[in-house]
Design a protein around this motif. Structure first.
Motif, mmCIF file in Angstrom:
data_model
loop_
_atom_site.group_PDB
_atom_site.id
_atom_site.type_symbol
_atom_site.label_atom_id
_atom_site.label_comp_id
_atom_site.label_asym_id
_atom_site.label_seq_id
_atom_site.Cartn_x
_atom_site.Cartn_y
_atom_site.Cartn_z
ATOM 1 N N VAL A 61 109.027 48.678 -1.551
ATOM 2 C CA VAL A 61 109.255 50.039 -1.063
ATOM 3 C C VAL A 61 110.603 50.140 -0.355
ATOM 4 O O VAL A 61 111.391 51.067 -0.599
ATOM 5 N N LEU A 62 110.874 49.193 0.520
ATOM 6 C CA LEU A 62 112.136 49.226 1.260
ATOM 7 C C LEU A 62 113.320 48.943 0.343
ATOM 8 O O LEU A 62 114.415 49.494 0.537
ATOM 9 N N GLY A 63 113.100 48.132 -0.682
ATOM 10 C CA GLY A 63 114.160 47.883 -1.654
ATOM 11 C C GLY A 63 114.507 49.133 -2.436
ATOM 12 O O GLY A 63 115.689 49.409 -2.700
ATOM 13 N N GLU A 64 113.489 49.911 -2.799
ATOM 14 C CA GLU A 64 113.750 51.159 -3.509
ATOM 15 C C GLU A 64 114.439 52.164 -2.597
ATOM 16 O O GLU A 64 115.321 52.910 -3.032
ATOM 17 N N GLU B 59 105.380 54.065 8.781
ATOM 18 C CA GLU B 59 104.531 53.649 7.672
ATOM 19 C C GLU B 59 105.023 52.321 7.088
ATOM 20 O O GLU B 59 104.233 51.491 6.645
ATOM 21 N N ALA B 60 106.349 52.143 7.054
ATOM 22 C CA ALA B 60 106.897 50.888 6.535
ATOM 23 C C ALA B 60 106.493 49.716 7.418
ATOM 24 O O ALA B 60 106.243 48.613 6.926
ATOM 25 N N ASP B 61 106.419 49.935 8.727
ATOM 26 C CA ASP B 61 105.988 48.870 9.631
ATOM 27 C C ASP B 61 104.546 48.473 9.345
ATOM 28 O O ASP B 61 104.207 47.284 9.330
ATOM 29 N N VAL B 62 103.686 49.459 9.119
ATOM 30 C CA VAL B 62 102.287 49.186 8.801
ATOM 31 C C VAL B 62 102.187 48.412 7.498
ATOM 32 O O VAL B 62 101.464 47.415 7.382
ATOM 33 N N LEU B 63 102.919 48.870 6.489
ATOM 34 C CA LEU B 63 102.871 48.216 5.187
ATOM 35 C C LEU B 63 103.418 46.790 5.268
ATOM 36 O O LEU B 63 102.900 45.872 4.624
ATOM 37 N N ARG B 64 104.436 46.593 6.083
ATOM 38 C CA ARG B 64 105.031 45.262 6.214
ATOM 39 C C ARG B 64 104.012 44.270 6.789
ATOM 40 O O ARG B 64 103.959 43.114 6.387
ATOM 41 N N ARG B 65 103.200 44.744 7.726
ATOM 42 C CA ARG B 65 102.174 43.871 8.311
ATOM 43 C C ARG B 65 101.028 43.614 7.339
ATOM 44 O O ARG B 65 100.512 42.505 7.245
ATOM 45 N N GLN B 66 100.620 44.654 6.621
ATOM 46 C CA GLN B 66 99.457 44.565 5.740
ATOM 47 C C GLN B 66 99.776 43.923 4.394
ATOM 48 O O GLN B 66 99.007 43.122 3.872
#
Length: 420
Positions: free
Chosen positions: A23-26, A8-15
């Motif tokens: 999100v990744l910082g938290e 999901e993080a990969d998807v969010l990173r692209r979008q």
């Protein structure tokens, strides 16, 4: 618990790379600092998966079999599973799993049993009561006449004689037993006795101990209270949300108080995540976890006292510890800031009979710690002693913040919340 990657993080990173960084910082903050906030925990990857599922798309106002929107046949099953698991886990005749939060659950309990202007007896805010127990800034304090009971100045324990006297004098419509900062087990049988004697309903706000109840590490309020309000996060280790438990006789009133009176459609992804958490809490592994949470809290409380802090009630029966850092030369608010700089996250809280009537000032005096999250990470008694020594060293200015953060980092690397 284990998780190898986060697609999901990969998807969010692209979008949306900006939000992905947040999100990744938290995620990094949670993994690299000590989480001692008593109201927080780490959910399992399965709970997170349900929260991020397509059930988030479904509008489902109403209850299974009686929805206002079409296409609810699958989410109906999800909610029914959550309800049945909650009933079995807590031995309740009825469960409502739609409440969005613990406060929403309390609001629904009041709506089911009370009318504006009714008198309610609850633990005072400065003694550990919640905002929904009569704060003038909250709906509860504006709509109802709250009479506060308190704790004994010397022992820190609930003053049962005061509770009985106030109930006899004021004849409340309801009595609330529950707290956000009371580290001992509540005597539910006593509160039931007083409620019966004075003709009051008994509402148990079990937001904090309900996870311990699920794991057999705390007494259950379900056999005694007319309605039990709770959260599904904290020690229970589920998604952020609420629930209500009651007998069959109040089931319809409770359900109508949740929907349509106090909220609209439920969050079906959260309901499904609650079902997952209830299933996890019914396992022997969770029972062992709940008992370890308490064992860790008792060791941490004793170690903090040995380091010079004053621990309210002299210890704890639960995951909660209320400590006064004043003997180390700081108040709670200052201590929280120093510890935050050292990578340790916890809360300020009120100390009973300290700060007078000014609840805001009182909340700056003490510290509230909890062991649910660090126990989920696998920490045990040895780590609790180490944590207490670290906290005291920081507050006594015996260790540089940089070195303190290094020690915290060593702990979190050895006990990651999500290994992998």
């Amino acid at each position: 618990m284990s998780v190898t990657r986060v697609p999901e993080a990969d998807v969010l990173r692209r979008q949306d790379p900006e939000m992905a960084e947040i999100v990744l910082g938290e995620r990094e903050r949670q993994a690299s600092t000590l989480q001692l906030v008593a109201a927080e925990n780490f959910t399992s990857p399965a709970v997170l998966a349900a929260l991020g599922s397509p059930l988030a798309n479904k509008y489902a106002e109403g209850y299974p079999g009686s929805r206002h929107h079409g296409g609810c046949e699958i989410v109906d099953v999800a909610e029914q599973i959550a309800v049945e698991r909650a009933k079995a886990l807590f031995g309740a005749e009825h469960a409502n799993v739609q409440a969005h939060s613990g406060s929403s659950a309390v609001l629904a309990a009041y709506a089911a049993l009370l009318r504006p202007g009714d008198t309610v007896l609850a633990l005072g805010l400065a003694d550990g009561g919640h905002l929904t127990h009569g704060s003038p800034a909250n709906f509860s304090g504006r709509w109802f006449d709250f009479i506060p009971y308190g704790v004994d100045a010397e022992t820190g324990l609930i003053d049962h004689e005061q509770v009985r006297t106030l109930a006899r004098n004021h004849r409340p419509k309801a009595i609330v037993c529950g707290s956000i900062a009371y580290p001992r087990h509540l005597d539910h049988a006593f509160f039931r006795e007083v409620a019966d004697e004075t003709g009051a309903y008994l509402i148990a706000d079990a937001a904090h101990p309900i996870g311990l109840v699920a794991g057999g590490a705390a007494p259950s309020p379900v056999p005694y209270a007319d309605i039990v309000c709770a959260t599904t996060h904290k020690v229970l280790r589920g998604p952020r949300g609420g629930m209500l438990l009651c007998g069959a006789g109040l089931a319809e009133r409770v359900d109508r108080a949740v929907y349509p009176f106090t909220q609209g459609g439920p969050q079906m992804h959260t309901v499904a995540a609650k079902a997952v958490a209830f299933g996890e809490a019914a396992t022997p592994a969770f029972t062992a976890y709940a008992h370890q949470v308490v064992a860790n809290a008792r060791v941490l409380a004793a170690a903090l006292e040995a380091e010079g802090m004053t621990v309210t009630t002299g210890g704890t029966d639960t995951h909660l510890i209320i400590a006064d850092p004043a003997p180390l030369g700081v108040d709670g608010r200052t201590a929280r800031g120093l510890l935050s700089a050292a990578g340790t996250v916890l809360d300020c809280c009120a100390l009973p009979h300290v700060g007078g009537a000014d609840v805001t000032a009182a909340h700056a005096r003490g510290l509230r710690l909890g062991t649910a999250a660090v126990t989920t990470q696998g920490m045990r008694e040895e780590e609790m002693t180490r944590i207490a020594a670290l906290l005291a060293a920081v507050l006594r200015d015996r260790i540089e913040p940089r070195r303190a953060r290094e020690e915290v980092r060593e702990l979190t690397l050895a006990f990651p919340p999500y290994p992998g």
